[in-house]
Design a protein around this motif. Structure first.
Motif, PDB file in Angstrom:
ATOM      1  N   ARG A 175     124.612 -21.168  59.464  1.00 33.45           N
ATOM      2  CA  ARG A 175     123.509 -20.617  60.248  1.00 33.45           C
ATOM      3  C   ARG A 175     122.399 -21.646  60.348  1.00 33.45           C
ATOM      4  O   ARG A 175     122.278 -22.552  59.531  1.00 33.45           O
ATOM      5  N   PHE A 176     121.568 -21.463  61.365  1.00 35.38           N
ATOM      6  CA  PHE A 176     120.490 -22.403  61.646  1.00 35.38           C
ATOM      7  C   PHE A 176     119.630 -22.657  60.410  1.00 35.38           C
ATOM      8  O   PHE A 176     119.373 -23.803  60.048  1.00 35.38           O
ATOM      9  N   ARG A 218     129.276 -19.111  67.357  1.00 42.35           N
ATOM     10  CA  ARG A 218     129.647 -17.713  67.587  1.00 42.35           C
ATOM     11  C   ARG A 218     128.414 -16.854  67.384  1.00 42.35           C
ATOM     12  O   ARG A 218     127.736 -16.966  66.361  1.00 42.35           O
ATOM     13  N   VAL A 219     128.146 -15.988  68.349  1.00 44.83           N
ATOM     14  CA  VAL A 219     127.030 -15.063  68.238  1.00 44.83           C
ATOM     15  C   VAL A 219     127.578 -13.764  67.673  1.00 44.83           C
ATOM     16  O   VAL A 219     128.509 -13.174  68.222  1.00 44.83           O
ATOM     17  N   PRO A 250     118.943  -8.241  64.175  1.00 47.48           N
ATOM     18  CA  PRO A 250     118.939  -9.041  65.403  1.00 47.48           C
ATOM     19  C   PRO A 250     120.201  -9.890  65.499  1.00 47.48           C
ATOM     20  O   PRO A 250     120.858 -10.146  64.486  1.00 47.48           O
ATOM     21  N   PRO A 251     120.545 -10.320  66.707  1.00 40.18           N
ATOM     22  CA  PRO A 251     121.748 -11.153  66.859  1.00 40.18           C
ATOM     23  C   PRO A 251     121.608 -12.448  66.061  1.00 40.18           C
ATOM     24  O   PRO A 251     120.527 -13.015  65.963  1.00 40.18           O
ATOM     25  N   ARG A 252     122.714 -12.880  65.462  1.00 37.54           N
ATOM     26  CA  ARG A 252     122.737 -14.121  64.696  1.00 37.54           C
ATOM     27  C   ARG A 252     123.870 -15.000  65.207  1.00 37.54           C
ATOM     28  O   ARG A 252     124.880 -14.498  65.683  1.00 37.54           O
TER      29      ARG A 252
END
Length: 105
Positions: free
Chosen positions: A39-40, A71-72, A77-79
């Motif tokens: 993840r970011f 991949r979303v 919230p969307p990750r």
């Protein structure tokens, strides 16, 4: 005097060197392969000092190059998660070779 048997650098090698020679690229590959960053914010933690804008740009460049897959996740919230593609996993050999060189030099 010019070398009569020397071949020019192949275009695909030049493109790969251009991509990987950009600031933070090898560190991002290392973080994805070794640290398990997906993840970011995990990349930000693993790469102390990288500006968020630069990280976002580099992740997008690696995705466009086919090295990372984004991949979303369908969450609130969307990750988004990033994983190495098969081509990206092949680059791990390069990172390992650089580490071996650095420890022996």
């Amino acid at each position: 005097m010019r070398c009569r048997t020397c071949q020019p650098l192949p275009e695909e090698v030049a493109r790969a060197a251009d991509l990987l020679g950009r600031r933070w690229m090898l560190a991002i590959l290392w973080a994805a392969a070794e640290e398990g960053a997906v993840r970011f914010n995990e990349f930000k933690q693993a790469l102390d000092g990288i500006p968020p804008r630069t990280l976002a740009q580099r992740l997008a460049e690696l995705e466009d190059a086919g090295v990372l897959e984004r991949r979303v996740l369908d969450t609130r919230p969307p990750r988004a998660e990033y994983t190495l593609t098969p081509a990206g996993r092949k680059l791990r050999v390069l990172v390992d070779a650089m580490r071996a060189y650095a420890t022996s030099a």
